[in-house]
Design a protein around this motif. Structure first.
Motif, PDB file in Angstrom:
ATOM      1  N   ALA A 360      -9.324 -34.695 111.506  1.00  0.00           N
ATOM      2  CA  ALA A 360      -9.739 -34.861 110.109  1.00  0.00           C
ATOM      3  C   ALA A 360     -11.252 -34.767 109.982  1.00  0.00           C
ATOM      4  O   ALA A 360     -11.998 -35.164 110.877  1.00  0.00           O
ATOM      5  N   SER A 361     -11.699 -34.253 108.844  1.00  0.00           N
ATOM      6  CA  SER A 361     -13.121 -34.330 108.527  1.00  0.00           C
ATOM      7  C   SER A 361     -13.512 -35.791 108.355  1.00  0.00           C
ATOM      8  O   SER A 361     -12.688 -36.624 107.954  1.00  0.00           O
ATOM      9  N   THR A 362     -14.743 -36.111 108.653  1.00  0.00           N
ATOM     10  CA  THR A 362     -15.179 -37.488 108.477  1.00  0.00           C
ATOM     11  C   THR A 362     -15.233 -37.809 106.985  1.00  0.00           C
ATOM     12  O   THR A 362     -15.593 -36.957 106.164  1.00  0.00           O
ATOM     13  N   PRO A 363     -14.865 -39.026 106.593  1.00  0.00           N
ATOM     14  CA  PRO A 363     -14.973 -39.399 105.176  1.00  0.00           C
ATOM     15  C   PRO A 363     -16.370 -39.199 104.613  1.00  0.00           C
ATOM     16  O   PRO A 363     -16.529 -38.849 103.435  1.00  0.00           O
ATOM     17  N   ASP A 364     -17.402 -39.404 105.432  1.00  0.00           N
ATOM     18  CA  ASP A 364     -18.776 -39.194 104.970  1.00  0.00           C
ATOM     19  C   ASP A 364     -19.009 -37.733 104.623  1.00  0.00           C
ATOM     20  O   ASP A 364     -19.704 -37.415 103.646  1.00  0.00           O
ATOM     21  N   PRO A 372     -12.012 -36.973  97.839  1.00  0.00           N
ATOM     22  CA  PRO A 372     -11.582 -38.337  98.182  1.00  0.00           C
ATOM     23  C   PRO A 372     -11.324 -38.502  99.680  1.00  0.00           C
ATOM     24  O   PRO A 372     -10.874 -37.583 100.365  1.00  0.00           O
ATOM     25  N   GLY A 373     -11.579 -39.676 100.171  1.00  0.00           N
ATOM     26  CA  GLY A 373     -11.354 -40.012 101.576  1.00  0.00           C
ATOM     27  C   GLY A 373     -11.842 -41.420 101.831  1.00  0.00           C
ATOM     28  O   GLY A 373     -12.417 -42.069 100.959  1.00  0.00           O
ATOM     29  N   GLY A 374     -11.611 -41.906 103.024  1.00  0.00           N
ATOM     30  CA  GLY A 374     -12.074 -43.244 103.351  1.00  0.00           C
ATOM     31  C   GLY A 374     -11.544 -43.712 104.686  1.00  0.00           C
ATOM     32  O   GLY A 374     -10.830 -42.994 105.383  1.00  0.00           O
ATOM     33  N   TYR A 375     -11.919 -44.942 105.050  1.00  0.00           N
ATOM     34  CA  TYR A 375     -11.479 -45.556 106.297  1.00  0.00           C
ATOM     35  C   TYR A 375     -10.498 -46.688 105.998  1.00  0.00           C
ATOM     36  O   TYR A 375     -10.758 -47.536 105.147  1.00  0.00           O
ATOM     37  N   PHE A 376      -9.398 -46.677 106.717  1.00  0.00           N
ATOM     38  CA  PHE A 376      -8.431 -47.775 106.659  1.00  0.00           C
ATOM     39  C   PHE A 376      -8.672 -48.661 107.867  1.00  0.00           C
ATOM     40  O   PHE A 376      -8.657 -48.186 109.014  1.00  0.00           O
ATOM     41  N   ASP A 377      -8.910 -49.944 107.635  1.00  0.00           N
ATOM     42  CA  ASP A 377      -9.213 -50.881 108.712  1.00  0.00           C
ATOM     43  C   ASP A 377      -7.943 -51.646 109.096  1.00  0.00           C
ATOM     44  O   ASP A 377      -7.533 -52.577 108.393  1.00  0.00           O
ATOM     45  N   GLY A 479      -7.368 -37.280 103.791  1.00  0.00           N
ATOM     46  CA  GLY A 479      -8.794 -37.591 103.874  1.00  0.00           C
ATOM     47  C   GLY A 479      -9.101 -38.978 104.406  1.00  0.00           C
ATOM     48  O   GLY A 479     -10.257 -39.288 104.708  1.00  0.00           O
ATOM     49  N   TRP A 480      -8.076 -39.826 104.529  1.00  0.00           N
ATOM     50  CA  TRP A 480      -8.268 -41.178 105.059  1.00  0.00           C
ATOM     51  C   TRP A 480      -7.954 -41.192 106.559  1.00  0.00           C
ATOM     52  O   TRP A 480      -7.016 -40.530 107.014  1.00  0.00           O
ATOM     53  N   VAL A 481      -8.753 -41.946 107.313  1.00  0.00           N
ATOM     54  CA  VAL A 481      -8.519 -42.105 108.745  1.00  0.00           C
ATOM     55  C   VAL A 481      -8.632 -43.578 109.102  1.00  0.00           C
ATOM     56  O   VAL A 481      -9.253 -44.371 108.369  1.00  0.00           O
TER      57      VAL A 481
END
Length: 549
Positions: A360-364, A372-377, A479-481
């Motif tokens: 995946a592309s980095t959310p940044d 849209p994208g982001g990090y799931f913790d 887009g989320w990782v």
């Protein structure tokens, strides 16, 4: 006059003999003498196009231009990780069948985390104590390499990768030799599961000290830094590009390039293009040392360039480091193909190039283009989930494990509390949908009892193994990782993770482009049918008809 005639006769015979040798060399063997499966780990489909103008004519371009290029090849399951991908290539089946559901999973029997290839009972051959404790015992089906060995004991199967999992899962249980890199001693090793001693050619290679040489080599950009326009500058205005590149160059000083780890730390090769160089060198040594492709018995050589996966996770798919890695690997590919042609002959060798996953592309990076994208913790999510379950069911250790989008519940506690497992699973599944970034969530009960014909749930089911998978499985939005210590990862059913290159080249392969959908569990059945041998015993794929035509 007679002397002149004799000279002419000798010249004619010499020319005729040379011409005949050239003709014989150009005629492919009835079956390929050597099959080489090359897996470039975490190679997205778009990398070939992105770097195309910077590749040489005889590396990746040679494979694309002269081979059969399957442009629509994908993994058809949810958790697209390296080890499930490699097992899918080798077995012709999905994780639901071959059992390698992820790189690691939770064991309900032992209550511990299970590495897909770790094996405590075996011992290291040729290196440090823990470096060789790996086997293929968790792979529950046979592989193409296993079936090749069963069909003809004279056929040889050799597999090479920096990490044990890649080397083992691409080959299988009964290979003649499987070798991986010991980062403590800088040696190529194996385990007692596969061999009692290292072959002489591996020992000889280890004594040459290439690993020390490559560890000490500084990673500098192959081209002038301003040439890396395909790197992370997509949203930069032209007047800002030069400034951005200079800032990027400064940033690289703190990364791998220009700042190698201490010279005794061989682990730096795991995230360096010189790790790929070392892998290629051993692959060449294997062909020479084992006389692969030297007779009519088809041999198999498996080569995984796994350094790319670590570089991609550390720097991202749009980084200068990633681009430089592929430009260097293109040169190594050119050298490797030239060596094969000079020894075995490419008309006698079938080369299969593919990847175990995308990335995946980095959310940044996405944010710069307003995508849209982001990090799931997962750690924070599990804290909230446990708090919620304690509020609903009372204090208890309701969640015993979380691994790669899979939640494992405490089934004994649930049973002792007179609760229905499927009810608790559903409650957890519903709760997970409340988190930002979670697109889908389902339960083991639904996957065990449902039959899905299409849609995302088919990919859930293809990843689900009843003995090993979690009680609840989630999928993130595009887009989320997961936040896992790297800038990005690959573990989704989306195009950027599932769509990979697949090229067949050499032997009797025709030059063509295949646009029809091809799934990665089709590779092993295709190779098996070409050789006329039994398919891997868990195979669910079908042969690729365009390769057989």
């Amino acid at each position: 006059m007679r002397l002149f005639s004799l000279y002419s006769l000798l010249l004619f015979l010499l020319i005729n003999s040379s011409s005949q040798a050239q003709i014989n060399r150009s005629i492919p063997s009835e079956k390929p003498k050597l099959i080489i499966e090359i897996v470039v780990s975490q190679m997205r489909f778009d990398y070939l196009n992105r770097y195309w103008n910077k590749f040489s004519d005889n590396g990746f371009k040679r494979l694309v231009n002269d081979g059969t290029y399957c442009r629509n090849a994908r993994y058809n399951y949810l958790l697209t990780q390296p080890y499930p991908g490699l097992a899918t290539i080798s077995t012709g089946s999905n994780p639901s069948v071959h059992g390698i559901i992820s790189d690691k999973w939770f064991s309900r029997y032992s209550g511990e985390e299970i590495n897909a290839v770790y094996e405590e009972k075996v011992s290291t051959i040729g290196g440090s104590y823990f470096s060789g404790k790996y086997s293929a015992k968790n792979l529950v089906t046979s592989t193409f390499g296993d079936e090749l060995r069963l069909s003809n004991p004279h056929s040889k199967v050799i597999s090479i990768a920096l990490d044990a999992g890649s080397a083992i899962l691409l080959a299988g249980h009964s290979a003649n030799g499987i070798f991986w890199f010991d980062t403590e001693k800088g040696l190529w090793v194996s385990s007692s599961y596969f061999t009692e001693t290292l072959p002489a050619w591996v020992d000889t290679f280890n004594t040459k000290g290439f690993s020390k040489l490559y560890t000490e080599r500084e990673w500098k950009a192959l081209q002038p830094i301003e040439n890396y326009e395909e790197a992370d500058t997509a949203s930069v205005k032209s007047e800002e590009k030069k400034k951005t590149l200079l800032e990027k160059l400064k940033g690289m000083v703190n990364g791998v390039i220009g700042n190698p780890k201490p010279k005794t730390d061989f682990s730096s090769l795991l995230e360096s293009p010189y790790g790929n160089l070392l892998t290629k060198d051993l692959a060449i040594a294997a062909i020479a040392g084992e006389d692969l492709g030297a007779d009519e018995h088809t041999d198999l050589l498996c080569v995984t360039f796994s350094a790319n996966r670590n570089i991609g996770g550390k720097f991202g798919p749009h980084s200068i480091e990633m681009e430089d890695t592929y430009l260097r690997l293109d040169k190594e590919m050119e050298h490797f193909l030239n060596f094969i042609d000079a020894t075995v002959g490419l008309q006698n060798c079938l080369v299969v190039l593919t990847s175990d996953q995308g990335v995946a592309s980095t959310p940044d990076y996405l944010e710069k283009s307003k995508i849209p994208g982001g990090y799931f913790d997962p750690q924070k999510a599990m804290i909230l989930l446990k708090t919620y379950l304690n509020a609903v069911y009372g204090q208890g250790n309701w969640v015993v494990g979380y691994h790669d989008k899979q939640i494992y519940l405490n089934r004994k506690l649930i049973e002792d509390s007179n609760l229905k497992l499927e009810d608790v699973q559903q409650r957890v599944s519903d709760f997970m949908l409340e988190f930002s970034g979670v697109a889908n969530s389902t339960t083991a009960h639904n996957l065990q009892n449902g039959q899905f014909a299409n849609g995302i749930m088919v990919k859930f089911q293809n990843s689900f193994n009843q003995r090993r998978s979690g009680d609840v499985v989630i999928n993130l939005e595009p887009g989320w990782v997961e936040r896992n210590g790297h800038v990005t990862s690959a573990n989704s059913p989306y195009d950027y993770d599932a769509h990979v290159p697949l090229i067949f080249y050499g032997w009797k392969i025709k030059r063509k482009s295949v646009l029809e959908p091809v799934y990665m569990n089709n590779i092993a059945p295709t190779l098996s049918l070409l050789l006329g041998i039994t398919w891997p015993n868990g195979s669910t794929g079908v042969p690729i008809k365009q390769i057989l035509e």
